[in-house]
Design a protein around this motif. Structure first.
Motif, PDB file in Angstrom:
ATOM      1  N   GLU A  63       0.843  -1.213   0.000  1.00  0.00           N
ATOM      2  CA  GLU A  63       0.000   0.000   0.000  1.00  0.00           C
ATOM      3  C   GLU A  63       0.868   1.248   0.000  1.00  0.00           C
ATOM      4  O   GLU A  63       0.430   2.342   0.358  1.00  0.00           O
ATOM      5  CB  GLU A  63      -0.898  -0.006   1.246  1.00  0.00           C
ATOM      6  CG  GLU A  63      -1.899  -1.139   1.231  1.00  0.00           C
ATOM      7  CD  GLU A  63      -2.500  -1.393   2.611  1.00  0.00           C
ATOM      8  OE1 GLU A  63      -2.087  -0.741   3.591  1.00  0.00           O
ATOM      9  OE2 GLU A  63      -3.393  -2.256   2.688  1.00  0.00           O
ATOM     10  N   ASP A  64       2.157   1.089  -0.354  1.00  0.00           N
ATOM     11  CA  ASP A  64       3.123   2.192  -0.402  1.00  0.00           C
ATOM     12  C   ASP A  64       3.319   2.826   0.974  1.00  0.00           C
ATOM     13  O   ASP A  64       3.509   4.028   1.101  1.00  0.00           O
ATOM     14  CB  ASP A  64       2.686   3.258  -1.426  1.00  0.00           C
ATOM     15  CG  ASP A  64       3.887   4.103  -1.880  1.00  0.00           C
ATOM     16  OD1 ASP A  64       5.023   3.598  -1.831  1.00  0.00           O
ATOM     17  OD2 ASP A  64       3.670   5.275  -2.265  1.00  0.00           O
ATOM     18  N   GLY A  65       3.287   1.974   1.994  1.00  0.00           N
ATOM     19  CA  GLY A  65       3.511   2.448   3.358  1.00  0.00           C
ATOM     20  C   GLY A  65       4.803   1.892   3.928  1.00  0.00           C
ATOM     21  O   GLY A  65       5.812   1.789   3.221  1.00  0.00           O
ATOM     22  N   ALA A  66       4.760   1.523   5.213  1.00  0.00           N
ATOM     23  CA  ALA A  66       5.951   1.010   5.903  1.00  0.00           C
ATOM     24  C   ALA A  66       6.494  -0.237   5.200  1.00  0.00           C
ATOM     25  O   ALA A  66       5.728  -1.002   4.608  1.00  0.00           O
ATOM     26  CB  ALA A  66       5.563   0.656   7.338  1.00  0.00           C
ATOM     27  N   ARG A  67       7.830  -0.421   5.266  1.00  0.00           N
ATOM     28  CA  ARG A  67       8.433  -1.611   4.635  1.00  0.00           C
ATOM     29  C   ARG A  67       9.782  -1.947   5.234  1.00  0.00           C
ATOM     30  O   ARG A  67      10.459  -1.073   5.768  1.00  0.00           O
ATOM     31  CB  ARG A  67       8.527  -1.416   3.119  1.00  0.00           C
ATOM     32  CG  ARG A  67       9.393  -0.260   2.711  1.00  0.00           C
ATOM     33  CD  ARG A  67       9.051   0.249   1.325  1.00  0.00           C
ATOM     34  NE  ARG A  67       7.831   1.043   1.339  1.00  0.00           N
ATOM     35  CZ  ARG A  67       7.301   1.643   0.263  1.00  0.00           C
ATOM     36  NH1 ARG A  67       7.871   1.518  -0.906  1.00  0.00           N
ATOM     37  NH2 ARG A  67       6.209   2.365   0.374  1.00  0.00           N
ATOM     38  N   PHE A  68      10.136  -3.213   5.118  1.00  0.00           N
ATOM     39  CA  PHE A  68      11.370  -3.784   5.692  1.00  0.00           C
ATOM     40  C   PHE A  68      12.348  -4.140   4.584  1.00  0.00           C
ATOM     41  O   PHE A  68      11.940  -4.656   3.535  1.00  0.00           O
ATOM     42  CB  PHE A  68      11.017  -5.112   6.380  1.00  0.00           C
ATOM     43  CG  PHE A  68      10.916  -5.080   7.874  1.00  0.00           C
ATOM     44  CD1 PHE A  68      10.514  -3.958   8.549  1.00  0.00           C
ATOM     45  CD2 PHE A  68      11.203  -6.223   8.614  1.00  0.00           C
ATOM     46  CE1 PHE A  68      10.397  -3.964   9.933  1.00  0.00           C
ATOM     47  CE2 PHE A  68      11.088  -6.245   9.986  1.00  0.00           C
ATOM     48  CZ  PHE A  68      10.685  -5.113  10.652  1.00  0.00           C
ATOM     49  N   PHE A  69      13.640  -3.983   4.845  1.00  0.00           N
ATOM     50  CA  PHE A  69      14.695  -4.467   3.941  1.00  0.00           C
ATOM     51  C   PHE A  69      15.721  -5.218   4.778  1.00  0.00           C
ATOM     52  O   PHE A  69      16.111  -4.749   5.863  1.00  0.00           O
ATOM     53  CB  PHE A  69      15.386  -3.304   3.214  1.00  0.00           C
ATOM     54  CG  PHE A  69      14.442  -2.492   2.383  1.00  0.00           C
ATOM     55  CD1 PHE A  69      14.213  -2.791   1.050  1.00  0.00           C
ATOM     56  CD2 PHE A  69      13.728  -1.436   2.949  1.00  0.00           C
ATOM     57  CE1 PHE A  69      13.304  -2.060   0.298  1.00  0.00           C
ATOM     58  CE2 PHE A  69      12.827  -0.691   2.203  1.00  0.00           C
ATOM     59  CZ  PHE A  69      12.614  -1.004   0.874  1.00  0.00           C
ATOM     60  N   GLY A  70      16.176  -6.350   4.259  1.00  0.00           N
ATOM     61  CA  GLY A  70      17.194  -7.120   4.964  1.00  0.00           C
ATOM     62  C   GLY A  70      18.589  -6.769   4.466  1.00  0.00           C
ATOM     63  O   GLY A  70      18.764  -6.242   3.366  1.00  0.00           O
ATOM     64  N   ILE A  71      19.589  -7.071   5.309  1.00  0.00           N
ATOM     65  CA  ILE A  71      20.996  -6.940   4.912  1.00  0.00           C
ATOM     66  C   ILE A  71      21.635  -8.310   5.105  1.00  0.00           C
ATOM     67  O   ILE A  71      21.578  -8.882   6.209  1.00  0.00           O
ATOM     68  CB  ILE A  71      21.737  -5.898   5.786  1.00  0.00           C
ATOM     69  CG1 ILE A  71      21.104  -4.516   5.621  1.00  0.00           C
ATOM     70  CG2 ILE A  71      23.225  -5.869   5.418  1.00  0.00           C
ATOM     71  CD1 ILE A  71      21.689  -3.455   6.576  1.00  0.00           C
ATOM     72  N   VAL A  78      21.891 -10.509   8.545  1.00  0.00           N
ATOM     73  CA  VAL A  78      22.509  -9.996   9.782  1.00  0.00           C
ATOM     74  C   VAL A  78      21.842  -8.723  10.301  1.00  0.00           C
ATOM     75  O   VAL A  78      22.221  -8.215  11.363  1.00  0.00           O
ATOM     76  CB  VAL A  78      24.027  -9.717   9.590  1.00  0.00           C
ATOM     77  CG1 VAL A  78      24.793 -11.010   9.348  1.00  0.00           C
ATOM     78  CG2 VAL A  78      24.264  -8.689   8.492  1.00  0.00           C
ATOM     79  N   GLY A  79      20.885  -8.182   9.560  1.00  0.00           N
ATOM     80  CA  GLY A  79      20.251  -6.942  10.020  1.00  0.00           C
ATOM     81  C   GLY A  79      19.345  -6.384   8.952  1.00  0.00           C
ATOM     82  O   GLY A  79      18.960  -7.084   8.010  1.00  0.00           O
ATOM     83  N   GLY A  80      19.006  -5.133   9.127  1.00  0.00           N
ATOM     84  CA  GLY A  80      18.127  -4.527   8.143  1.00  0.00           C
ATOM     85  C   GLY A  80      17.876  -3.058   8.412  1.00  0.00           C
ATOM     86  O   GLY A  80      18.368  -2.478   9.393  1.00  0.00           O
ATOM     87  N   VAL A  81      17.137  -2.489   7.489  1.00  0.00           N
ATOM     88  CA  VAL A  81      16.680  -1.105   7.618  1.00  0.00           C
ATOM     89  C   VAL A  81      15.203  -1.096   7.239  1.00  0.00           C
ATOM     90  O   VAL A  81      14.720  -2.035   6.606  1.00  0.00           O
ATOM     91  CB  VAL A  81      17.485  -0.142   6.702  1.00  0.00           C
ATOM     92  CG1 VAL A  81      18.900   0.043   7.211  1.00  0.00           C
ATOM     93  CG2 VAL A  81      17.495  -0.607   5.253  1.00  0.00           C
ATOM     94  N   LEU A  82      14.503  -0.079   7.667  1.00  0.00           N
ATOM     95  CA  LEU A  82      13.073  -0.032   7.380  1.00  0.00           C
ATOM     96  C   LEU A  82      12.598   1.405   7.252  1.00  0.00           C
ATOM     97  O   LEU A  82      13.258   2.335   7.732  1.00  0.00           O
ATOM     98  CB  LEU A  82      12.273  -0.744   8.466  1.00  0.00           C
ATOM     99  CG  LEU A  82      12.172  -0.088   9.846  1.00  0.00           C
ATOM    100  CD1 LEU A  82      10.900  -0.572  10.545  1.00  0.00           C
ATOM    101  CD2 LEU A  82      13.378  -0.407  10.701  1.00  0.00           C
ATOM    102  N   PHE A  83      11.460   1.519   6.591  1.00  0.00           N
ATOM    103  CA  PHE A  83      10.664   2.736   6.680  1.00  0.00           C
ATOM    104  C   PHE A  83       9.524   2.406   7.649  1.00  0.00           C
ATOM    105  O   PHE A  83       8.544   1.786   7.258  1.00  0.00           O
ATOM    106  CB  PHE A  83      10.071   3.106   5.318  1.00  0.00           C
ATOM    107  CG  PHE A  83      11.034   3.638   4.299  1.00  0.00           C
ATOM    108  CD1 PHE A  83      11.650   4.863   4.468  1.00  0.00           C
ATOM    109  CD2 PHE A  83      11.302   2.914   3.137  1.00  0.00           C
ATOM    110  CE1 PHE A  83      12.522   5.368   3.509  1.00  0.00           C
ATOM    111  CE2 PHE A  83      12.165   3.400   2.176  1.00  0.00           C
ATOM    112  CZ  PHE A  83      12.784   4.630   2.363  1.00  0.00           C
ATOM    113  N   PRO A  84       9.624   2.797   8.938  1.00  0.00           N
ATOM    114  CA  PRO A  84       8.505   2.551   9.849  1.00  0.00           C
ATOM    115  C   PRO A  84       7.279   3.361   9.457  1.00  0.00           C
ATOM    116  O   PRO A  84       6.139   2.955   9.696  1.00  0.00           O
ATOM    117  CB  PRO A  84       9.019   2.999  11.222  1.00  0.00           C
ATOM    118  CG  PRO A  84      10.440   3.372  11.055  1.00  0.00           C
ATOM    119  CD  PRO A  84      10.737   3.474   9.595  1.00  0.00           C
ATOM    120  N   THR A  85       7.529   4.542   8.880  1.00  0.00           N
ATOM    121  CA  THR A  85       6.436   5.300   8.266  1.00  0.00           C
ATOM    122  C   THR A  85       6.907   5.777   6.895  1.00  0.00           C
ATOM    123  O   THR A  85       8.090   6.103   6.704  1.00  0.00           O
ATOM    124  CB  THR A  85       5.994   6.529   9.095  1.00  0.00           C
ATOM    125  OG1 THR A  85       7.104   7.408   9.240  1.00  0.00           O
ATOM    126  CG2 THR A  85       5.498   6.140  10.466  1.00  0.00           C
TER     127      THR A  85
END
Ligand SMILES: CC(C)(COP(=O)(O)OP(=O)(O)OC[C@H]1O[C@@H](n2cnc3c(N)ncnc32)[C@H](O)[C@@H]1OP(=O)(O)O)[C@@H](O)C(=O)NCCC(=O)NCCS
Length: 184
Positions: A63-71, A78-85
């Motif tokens: 829905e073009d909202g929050a999203r997760f990315f892995g590393i 081992v980790g990740g970054v996200l757009f919480p909003t």
């Protein structure tokens, strides 16, 4: 599925429900370290709840909202970054991050955040990217500073985490500031 090189041995990619097994194993390795300041490890307590968490973010990404990315480092998550909003309509978004302890100290999160900020400003026309971190989370605040963000202030005792109310620092960078940083 796309993935982006962060270093010779590290890549970032969209983290989806089908990655639940490796996500859960990663959270198990990093649970104490990541969970000091971040809430989601406490919601990923077994494989099903880990999958549900990723599925929730995959749904909001749709829905073009929050999203997760892995590393992945040497092929291991081992980790990740996200757009919480992520509010494209308003031109505002927030970035967050986490790593398991063995992957810290290599610049992986700083590089992954640079990719997200380039995407937010360059591809999506965002105006403002925020960073929220507990006042005691010096490593996270150092990432915000390294990204060229400005400290705006403190939300006092706004975040209840593991029974303790924490202060949250708000940092941000604007589109024109990022462009100036990049051209410098
Ligand atoms: C916040 C967190 C992700 C920061 O991890 P980090 O490893 O310090 O961040 P980076 O991956 O950007 O790496 C930066 C470190 O690598 C070093 N580094 C090495 N090569 C580098 C490079 N090419 N570029 C940038 N930094 C590099 C930096 O000097 C820095 O180390 P230092 O803090 O000892 O000076 C980590 O502490 C963490 O996961 N904490 C628990 C979860 C959490 O709090 N998440 C944030 C919630 S707001």
């Amino acid at each position: 599925m796309f993935s982006i090189d962060l270093a010779e041995d590290a890549r970032m990619f969209p983290l989806e429900a089908r990655h639940a097994q490796e996500f859960f194993e990663h959270i198990e390795r990093g649970r104490e370290f990541i969970g000091q300041y971040v809430g989601f490890p406490d919601r990923a307590t077994d494989l099903d709840s880990a999958r549900a968490l990723l599925a929730k973010y995959a749904a909001t990404a749709g829905e073009d909202g929050a999203r997760f990315f892995g590393i992945r480092l040497d092929g291991t998550l081992v980790g990740g970054v996200l757009f919480p909003t992520f509010e494209a309509h308003y031109g505002n978004c927030e970035i967050g991050c986490w790593l398991e302890p063995d992957a810290a100290g290599r610049g992986l999160v700083t590089k992954a955040c640079q990719v997200l900020i380039d995407y937010a400003f360059g591809e999506r026309g965002m105006h403002r990217v925020e960073w929220h971190a507990a006042s005691g989370n010096k490593k996270s605040l150092a990432v915000a500073a390294r990204l060229g963000m400005t400290r705006e202030g403190v939300m006092r005792e706004n975040y209840l985490h593991r029974g303790v109310r924490q202060d949250t620092e708000v940092w941000s960078i604007l589109s024109r500031e990022w462009a100036a940083t990049r051209s410098a």
